[in-house]
Design an enzyme around this catalytic site. Structure first.
Site, mmCIF file in Angstrom:
data_model
loop_
_atom_site.group_PDB
_atom_site.id
_atom_site.type_symbol
_atom_site.label_atom_id
_atom_site.label_comp_id
_atom_site.label_asym_id
_atom_site.label_seq_id
_atom_site.Cartn_x
_atom_site.Cartn_y
_atom_site.Cartn_z
ATOM 1 N N ARG A 152 16.396 83.734 -33.405
ATOM 2 C CA ARG A 152 15.810 83.738 -32.063
ATOM 3 C C ARG A 152 16.565 84.687 -31.151
ATOM 4 O O ARG A 152 15.986 85.232 -30.211
ATOM 5 C CB ARG A 152 15.875 82.329 -31.447
ATOM 6 C CG ARG A 152 14.952 81.318 -32.070
ATOM 7 C CD ARG A 152 14.951 80.038 -31.252
ATOM 8 N NE ARG A 152 15.090 80.379 -29.862
ATOM 9 C CZ ARG A 152 15.921 79.787 -28.999
ATOM 10 N NH1 ARG A 152 16.664 78.786 -29.386
ATOM 11 N NH2 ARG A 152 15.992 80.180 -27.764
ATOM 12 N N LYS B 109 18.376 89.921 -24.918
ATOM 13 C CA LYS B 109 17.244 88.983 -25.041
ATOM 14 C C LYS B 109 16.917 88.367 -23.687
ATOM 15 O O LYS B 109 15.762 88.317 -23.281
ATOM 16 C CB LYS B 109 17.602 87.877 -26.039
ATOM 17 C CG LYS B 109 16.670 86.685 -26.002
ATOM 18 C CD LYS B 109 17.064 85.623 -26.994
ATOM 19 C CE LYS B 109 18.012 84.588 -26.478
ATOM 20 N NZ LYS B 109 17.425 83.570 -25.588
ATOM 21 N N ASN B 110 17.957 87.893 -22.998
ATOM 22 C CA ASN B 110 17.703 87.138 -21.758
ATOM 23 C C ASN B 110 17.246 88.029 -20.601
ATOM 24 O O ASN B 110 16.740 87.525 -19.604
ATOM 25 C CB ASN B 110 18.938 86.332 -21.361
ATOM 26 C CG ASN B 110 19.166 85.153 -22.288
ATOM 27 O OD1 ASN B 110 18.347 84.883 -23.160
ATOM 28 N ND2 ASN B 110 20.284 84.468 -22.116
ATOM 29 N N ASP C 57 26.920 80.539 -22.867
ATOM 30 C CA ASP C 57 26.383 81.070 -24.129
ATOM 31 C C ASP C 57 27.474 81.607 -25.058
ATOM 32 O O ASP C 57 27.176 82.001 -26.184
ATOM 33 C CB ASP C 57 25.352 82.179 -23.850
ATOM 34 C CG ASP C 57 24.025 81.610 -23.359
ATOM 35 O OD1 ASP C 57 23.844 80.380 -23.406
ATOM 36 O OD2 ASP C 57 23.163 82.400 -22.927
ATOM 37 N N CYS D 280 15.936 75.615 -27.139
ATOM 38 C CA CYS D 280 17.198 75.101 -27.681
ATOM 39 C C CYS D 280 17.381 73.623 -27.358
ATOM 40 O O CYS D 280 16.998 73.172 -26.285
ATOM 41 C CB CYS D 280 18.367 75.845 -27.040
ATOM 42 S SG CYS D 280 18.829 77.335 -27.879
ATOM 43 N N ARG E 188 16.553 69.941 -20.191
ATOM 44 C CA ARG E 188 16.397 71.260 -19.554
ATOM 45 C C ARG E 188 15.234 71.218 -18.580
ATOM 46 O O ARG E 188 14.118 71.649 -18.876
ATOM 47 C CB ARG E 188 16.200 72.355 -20.603
ATOM 48 C CG ARG E 188 17.294 72.320 -21.613
ATOM 49 C CD ARG E 188 18.021 73.554 -21.952
ATOM 50 N NE ARG E 188 17.903 74.764 -21.275
ATOM 51 C CZ ARG E 188 18.033 75.938 -21.875
ATOM 52 N NH1 ARG E 188 18.197 75.998 -23.163
ATOM 53 N NH2 ARG E 188 18.007 77.057 -21.184
#
Ligand code: UD1
Length: 421
Positions: A398, A22-23, A306, A115, A120
């Site tokens: 997600r 995903k990232n 993570d 999130c 952030r």
């Protein structure tokens, strides 16, 4: 809203195929905005964050086609404004700023959501754009960046909490089309940054040093279309490694890049589990409870933030006292109170969780609060007595492609209940 119900006590065995990252996929999809030619991206996972990114690209005017794991994007003509309704759902939408600034010398993007893992900021992204001669302003909840001409320069993107992954990618994308040479000191060295640099290089960018803390980008006049396969998701893989350690007998992960997982596999072997590590497969042999471990999250190649919540779930059943210290997102401990509701014994001291292993967890209704926290609760449910009901699973959707089906394929007993009010 869907919920996931996990019936604890089933043991896991067999094979599971890890999806594309995903990232990696998110900034790579954003990078397709840098050219008017078509780009073809393979191994794109089927996740809600990816759908949001494709919606943003379409909204900006790109032609987007998706056939199973392959996405084709052609951004012939694009607008430079991404409004709140479209970007609010996902923090990573901020990574369209860099490519739009690079190509059109301006972009206006609503400040991101995402999130709930503490504050952030995007100050380091903006610091990088400013170093490229862009002006940056926050207006009406949007961030606006613009320049007459982007000019390469030397900058340091290291923040108080270390390097920034999306910030490094964002500035790297803008710098590919800047005039002259850009040097990013204090760059993030995560494999996802390397994957993005590899894609940009296929598009004609000149980049050296990706994967180290110093990246050099020599600006080019234009980029062209390219084809690329996204790397395997090291966090999904790590999550299945923990699931297998917690509840497995023998579980093999396929399509992994074992090198990207060194910090995680080291932690799992330190916790007493035997692993058979090949280049693109890893087998975990479950053997009851974990030994205590002391972990600190760090930027790559350190232990990834993570994977912190999932390790808390594993260590909550260890034979003794462990500690987990979070240095990347010091407030990222929303899973702790939910794990405690399942019987875990965890005390928070600042950014350190002190975990005293217990012999059993018990199923409970729990609330997912962010992506990795929700994964940790599902993992805890695998070994809890009785039934664990994980609410608000949109968080998990997600970032994990079919996590319930993949776990069921390994023998877990999980139900997804659709559309709870
Ligand atoms: C990415 C990952 C996320 C992962 C994180 C750290 C994506 C889509 N998400 O997020 O899963 O947890 O890397 O590995 O790739 N910071 C600042 N100013 C900034 C930017 C960040 O102070 O401008 C701080 C953050 O608050 C945090 C630290 O830097 O404390 C690292 O954040 P960063 O690497 O930027 O995270 P993301 O790239 O957003």
């Amino acid at each position: 809203m869907d919920k996931i119900i996990v019936h604890g006590g089933r043991s896991l065995a067999g094979h599971v195929k890890i999806s594309g990252s995903k990232n990696s996929a998110l900034p790579i999809l954003a990078a397709t905005l840098l050219t008017r030619e078509p780009c073809v991206i393979h191994s794109v996972p089927d996740l809600s964050d990816i759908h949001y990114m494709l919606q943003i690209l379409s909204h900006l005017g790109a032609q987007v086609e998706r056939a199973s794991g392959t996405v084709t994007v052609q951004a012939d003509k694009v607008s430079t404004v991404a409004p709140y309704e479209i970007v609010r759902k996902m923090r990573a939408s901020v990574c369209v700023l860099g490519p739009l600034l690079g190509r059109h010398k301006e972009a206006r993007v609503s400040l991101p959501g995402g999130c709930v893992i503490g504050d952030r900021p995007i100050d380091l992204h903006l610091k990088g754009f400013r170093a490229l001669n862009a002006a940056c302003r926050v207006e009406g909840g949007d961030v606006k960046v613009f320049a007459d001409e982007l000019r390469g320069s030397t900058m340091d993107l290291e923040g108080r909490q270390g390097p920034t992954v999306l910030g490094t990618g964002n500035v790297m994308m803008a710098a590919t089309l800047a005039e002259g040479m850009t040097i990013i000191e204090g760059a993030a060295a995560e494999p996802e940054v390397v994957d993005l640099a590899n894609f940009l290089t296929k598009m004609g960018a000149k980049i050296e040093g990706a994967g180290t803390r110093r990246i050099a980008i020599e600006g080019v006049k234009e980029l062209h279309g390219a084809e690329h396969s996204v790397i395997p998701d090291r966090i999904e893989a790590g999550t299945f490694l923990v699931a297998a350690a917690l509840a497995g007998t023998e579980v093999t992960l396929r399509r992994v890049n074992a090198e990207h997982l060194n910090a995680v596999t080291n932690a799992i072997s330190e916790a007493g589990f035997r692993l058979n590590i090949q280049r693109d497969t890893i087998t975990v042999f479950g053997n009851g409870s974990a030994q205590p471990v002391h972990l600190i999250t760090e930027p790559y190649p350190g232990f990834p933030t993570d994977m912190q919540a999932q390790m808390c779930a594993l260590l909550s059943r260890a034979n003794g006292s462990s500690s987990v210290t979070e240095t990347v997102f010091p407030q990222r401990f929303m899973h702790v109170s939910e794990l405690k509701r399942m019987g875990a014994d965890i005390a928070l001291e600042g950014a350190t969780a002190r975990i005293s292993g217990v012999t059993r967890l018990s199923g409970a209704p729990v609330m997912a609060s962010d992506l990795r926290a929700s994964a940790a609760l599902v993992l805890a449910g695998l070994i809890a007595d009785g039934t664990t009901e994980v609410n608000r699973v949109y968080h998990i959707d997600r970032g994990y492609e079919s996590i319930d089906e993949k776990l069921m394929g390994l023998g877990a007993e999980i139900e997804r209940v659709k559309n709870q009010a």
